[in-house]
Write a protein that holds these residues in place. Structure first.
Motif, mmCIF file in Angstrom:
data_model
loop_
_atom_site.group_PDB
_atom_site.id
_atom_site.type_symbol
_atom_site.label_atom_id
_atom_site.label_comp_id
_atom_site.label_asym_id
_atom_site.label_seq_id
_atom_site.Cartn_x
_atom_site.Cartn_y
_atom_site.Cartn_z
ATOM 1 N N ASP A 23 -3.549 -17.332 27.391
ATOM 2 C CA ASP A 23 -4.398 -17.177 28.577
ATOM 3 C C ASP A 23 -5.043 -15.809 28.632
ATOM 4 N N ILE A 24 -4.254 -14.804 28.209
ATOM 5 C CA ILE A 24 -4.753 -13.429 28.357
ATOM 6 C C ILE A 24 -5.949 -13.183 27.458
ATOM 7 N N THR A 25 -5.913 -13.757 26.240
ATOM 8 C CA THR A 25 -7.034 -13.489 25.335
ATOM 9 C C THR A 25 -8.090 -14.586 25.390
ATOM 10 N N ALA A 26 -7.882 -15.594 26.272
ATOM 11 C CA ALA A 26 -8.748 -16.763 26.225
ATOM 12 C C ALA A 26 -10.182 -16.469 26.640
ATOM 13 N N ASN A 27 -10.343 -15.638 27.677
ATOM 14 C CA ASN A 27 -11.694 -15.529 28.231
ATOM 15 C C ASN A 27 -12.551 -14.574 27.405
ATOM 16 N N ASN A 28 -13.017 -15.047 26.279
ATOM 17 C CA ASN A 28 -13.894 -14.257 25.433
ATOM 18 C C ASN A 28 -15.324 -14.390 25.924
ATOM 19 N N ILE A 29 -15.587 -13.804 27.074
ATOM 20 C CA ILE A 29 -16.924 -13.904 27.630
ATOM 21 C C ILE A 29 -17.869 -13.034 26.828
ATOM 22 N N ASP A 30 -19.129 -13.465 26.711
ATOM 23 C CA ASP A 30 -20.109 -12.620 26.053
ATOM 24 C C ASP A 30 -20.440 -11.457 26.968
ATOM 25 N N SER A 31 -20.300 -10.265 26.441
ATOM 26 C CA SER A 31 -20.531 -9.107 27.279
ATOM 27 C C SER A 31 -22.027 -8.957 27.558
ATOM 28 N N PRO A 32 -22.385 -8.710 28.828
ATOM 29 C CA PRO A 32 -23.806 -8.523 29.155
ATOM 30 C C PRO A 32 -24.373 -7.276 28.490
ATOM 31 N N VAL A 33 -23.475 -6.340 28.105
ATOM 32 C CA VAL A 33 -23.951 -5.108 27.481
ATOM 33 C C VAL A 33 -24.625 -5.417 26.148
ATOM 34 N N ALA A 34 -23.956 -6.259 25.341
ATOM 35 C CA ALA A 34 -24.499 -6.554 24.015
ATOM 36 C C ALA A 34 -25.887 -7.170 24.128
ATOM 37 N N ALA A 35 -26.094 -8.003 25.178
ATOM 38 C CA ALA A 35 -27.383 -8.669 25.336
ATOM 39 C C ALA A 35 -28.483 -7.680 25.698
ATOM 40 N N ALA A 36 -28.117 -6.613 26.447
ATOM 41 C CA ALA A 36 -29.141 -5.691 26.935
ATOM 42 C C ALA A 36 -29.323 -4.485 26.027
ATOM 43 N N MET A 37 -28.593 -4.437 24.904
ATOM 44 C CA MET A 37 -28.621 -3.242 24.063
ATOM 45 C C MET A 37 -30.015 -2.901 23.553
ATOM 46 N N SER A 38 -30.863 -3.912 23.321
ATOM 47 C CA SER A 38 -32.131 -3.648 22.639
ATOM 48 C C SER A 38 -33.033 -2.708 23.432
ATOM 49 N N ASP A 39 -32.977 -2.749 24.775
ATOM 50 C CA ASP A 39 -33.840 -1.843 25.520
ATOM 51 C C ASP A 39 -33.095 -0.677 26.154
ATOM 52 N N GLY B 163 -32.289 2.202 24.340
ATOM 53 C CA GLY B 163 -32.707 3.468 23.756
ATOM 54 C C GLY B 163 -31.695 4.074 22.812
ATOM 55 N N VAL B 164 -30.443 3.582 22.823
ATOM 56 C CA VAL B 164 -29.434 4.057 21.874
ATOM 57 C C VAL B 164 -28.787 2.840 21.240
ATOM 58 N N SER B 165 -28.031 3.054 20.155
ATOM 59 C CA SER B 165 -27.442 1.896 19.497
ATOM 60 C C SER B 165 -25.931 1.819 19.679
ATOM 61 N N HIS B 166 -25.320 2.824 20.328
ATOM 62 C CA HIS B 166 -23.876 2.754 20.550
ATOM 63 C C HIS B 166 -23.609 2.250 21.962
ATOM 64 N N GLN B 167 -22.759 1.209 22.064
ATOM 65 C CA GLN B 167 -22.616 0.537 23.360
ATOM 66 C C GLN B 167 -22.057 1.443 24.444
ATOM 67 N N VAL B 168 -21.006 2.238 24.091
ATOM 68 C CA VAL B 168 -20.388 3.057 25.132
ATOM 69 C C VAL B 168 -21.383 4.086 25.666
ATOM 70 N N THR B 169 -22.163 4.705 24.755
ATOM 71 C CA THR B 169 -23.178 5.672 25.200
ATOM 72 C C THR B 169 -24.221 4.982 26.069
ATOM 73 N N ALA B 170 -24.603 3.763 25.677
ATOM 74 C CA ALA B 170 -25.595 3.035 26.473
ATOM 75 C C ALA B 170 -25.077 2.790 27.881
ATOM 76 N N VAL B 171 -23.800 2.410 28.000
ATOM 77 C CA VAL B 171 -23.236 2.174 29.331
ATOM 78 C C VAL B 171 -23.195 3.473 30.120
ATOM 79 N N LEU B 172 -22.738 4.557 29.451
ATOM 80 C CA LEU B 172 -22.546 5.822 30.166
ATOM 81 C C LEU B 172 -23.861 6.412 30.652
ATOM 82 N N LEU B 173 -24.909 6.356 29.822
ATOM 83 C CA LEU B 173 -26.117 7.095 30.171
ATOM 84 C C LEU B 173 -27.288 6.217 30.551
ATOM 85 N N ASN B 174 -27.140 4.898 30.431
ATOM 86 C CA ASN B 174 -28.262 4.074 30.847
ATOM 87 C C ASN B 174 -27.848 3.042 31.894
ATOM 88 N N PHE B 175 -26.990 2.087 31.496
ATOM 89 C CA PHE B 175 -26.671 0.987 32.413
ATOM 90 C C PHE B 175 -25.903 1.461 33.635
#
Lengths: 308, 107
Positions: free
Chosen positions: A115-131, A133-145
């Motif tokens: 149950d704990i690992t079941a919910n492999n939801i697609d992260s909205p971050v990966a979908a929005a990465m293209s716009d 401005g950076v290619s690293h997800q954590v940096t994108a979250v910290l400084l953009n999203f």
């Protein structure tokens, strides 16, 4: 299966044992040294859990700067008195803790591992990465999203430094050691250029891989703290414009960006797609400067630094 | 990046709970202000560990939780620095108040 679990088990046991001894070591000096060791083990745990950004930040902040902070403060405090063991206090504390935390523990144990690992939801971050401005997800979250978080966090640092300054008038002249340990001086000469180099690299690397403003700022601060402690860096006088400017630079640039994007663009901190990369790099550079100077002042700041 | 077994994640979650309990226990039982500060920091590490273990449920770990914890680390150290300064200030004002009777109290 059990072999895979082995490194995790070792790390977990180490973590708990060191945490226990950091709390209940016989002398305060041992407790502080063990807390630094605890920070190192936590950094290893982050690396194991696939969080290299955190491992870098924890190694610099949790293990490095916190240790210096504690040791410097403890120098001015008297030796702690012997503890009397009071069973009723301990029993009361234990009951309170078991009642307080049991709900959470049960909610972890009850569902099956699947149950704990079941919910492999697609992260909205990966979908929005293209716009972003950076290619690293954590940096994108910290400084953009979620740039708001980073902005407010810089404000927290500003509040901390302001609070620190208010508390200084009570203090008498600080007891700066006249002698510095020769080995520390020569190590500082070797390490500080390396720290600068690695800090700069992490800042640049942050847009495409683990790293970024926080890690770079913490490393630069570690270098400044070493120089300041050994007396190779003169006091950072608060009255100097350069110090005040660099303390506020990150927050000010963030604020300007927010106002400009609000009045000219799509909304608060919603960067125009074409310039997102450049903007993020500029904000990160100034934020690194601010974080480095503020952390230096927080960790190694004396009366001379903060109130003159 | 290889995915971590579900058992490991549960193990880390349990350790996180244990860390929070340990920190809370230390906070309630210990008297020395520096040790109390260490206890609060250990509780904080437990909280961070919960978040990162939950982030690891997906195969590329959830970057939002990672970013939150990076922010949390910096806030934690600024709070620690401020708390230490408060401890020192409290100590000094107590010393100043008692300076008439006992002068040489330092170690």
């Amino acid at each position: 299966m059990t072999v895979e679990l082995l490194p995790d088990l070792v790390l977990c046991v180490l973590l708990l044992v060191v945490a226990w001894s950091a709390l209940f070591a016989s002398t305060r000096r041992d407790a502080m040294a063990l807390f630094v060791a605890f920070g190192m083990i936590v950094a290893l745990v982050w690396a194991r859990l696939g969080a290299p950004d955190l491992a870098l930040a924890e190694a610099a902040i949790g293990a490095g700067l916190t240790g210096v902070l504690l040791l410097r403060a403890a120098r001015k405090l008297p030796v702690s008195s012997a503890r009397r063991f009071d069973y009723r206090r301990h029993l009361g504390a234990l009951t309170f803790i078991v009642v307080a935390v049991s709900g959470f523990a049960v909610s972890i144990i009850l569902p099956s591992p699947a149950d704990i690992t079941a919910n492999n939801i697609d992260s909205p971050v990966a979908a929005a990465m293209s716009d972003s401005g950076v290619s690293h997800q954590v940096t994108a979250v910290l400084l953009n999203f979620r740039a708001w978080d980073t902005f407010l966090e810089l404000l927290v640092l500003l509040f901390a430094i302001t609070g620190l300054r208010q508390l200084f008038p009570i203090e008498k002249e600080s007891l700066e050691p006249a002698r510095t340990w020769q080995l520390l001086v020569s190590w500082t000469r070797t390490l500080v250029p390396l720290l600068l180099l690695v800090g700069g690299y992490l800042l640049w690397r942050g847009s495409s891989g683990p790293g970024g403003a926080f890690q770079a700022g913490a490393l630069l601060a570690a270098g400044c703290v070493m120089l300041r402690i050994t007396g190779m860096l003169p006091p950072l006088h608060w009255s100097s414009f350069a110090v005040r400017g660099s303390v506020c630079a990150g927050t000010l640039l963030f604020l300007c960006t927010a106002v400009l994007t609000h009045s000219l663009g799509a909304g608060w901190l919603d960067y125009p797609e074409a310039h997102a990369g450049t903007l993020i790099l500029m904000i990160e550079t100034l934020a690194t400067l601010s974080i480095a100077i503020i952390l230096t002042l927080l960790v190694a700041g004396e009366r001379k630094d903060l109130c003159s | 990046m290889s995915s971590l077994a579900a058992n490991s994640i549960i193990l880390y979650l349990l350790v996180a709970v244990a860390l929070v309990m340990l920190g809370l226990y230390g906070l309630l039982v210990l008297k020395d202000p520096i040790r109390r500060l260490i206890a609060i920091n250990i509780m904080g590490s437990g909280t961070f560990l919960t978040m990162i273990a939950f982030a690891r449920r997906q195969d590329p770990p959830d970057p939002i939780l990672h970013a939150l914890v990076v922010t949390g680390l910096v806030v934690a150290i600024s709070a620690t620095a401020f708390a230490l300064r408060l401890i020192l200030a409290a100590r000094e004002s107590r010393e100043a108040a008692a300076s008439g009777s006992t002068e040489a109290e330092d170690e």
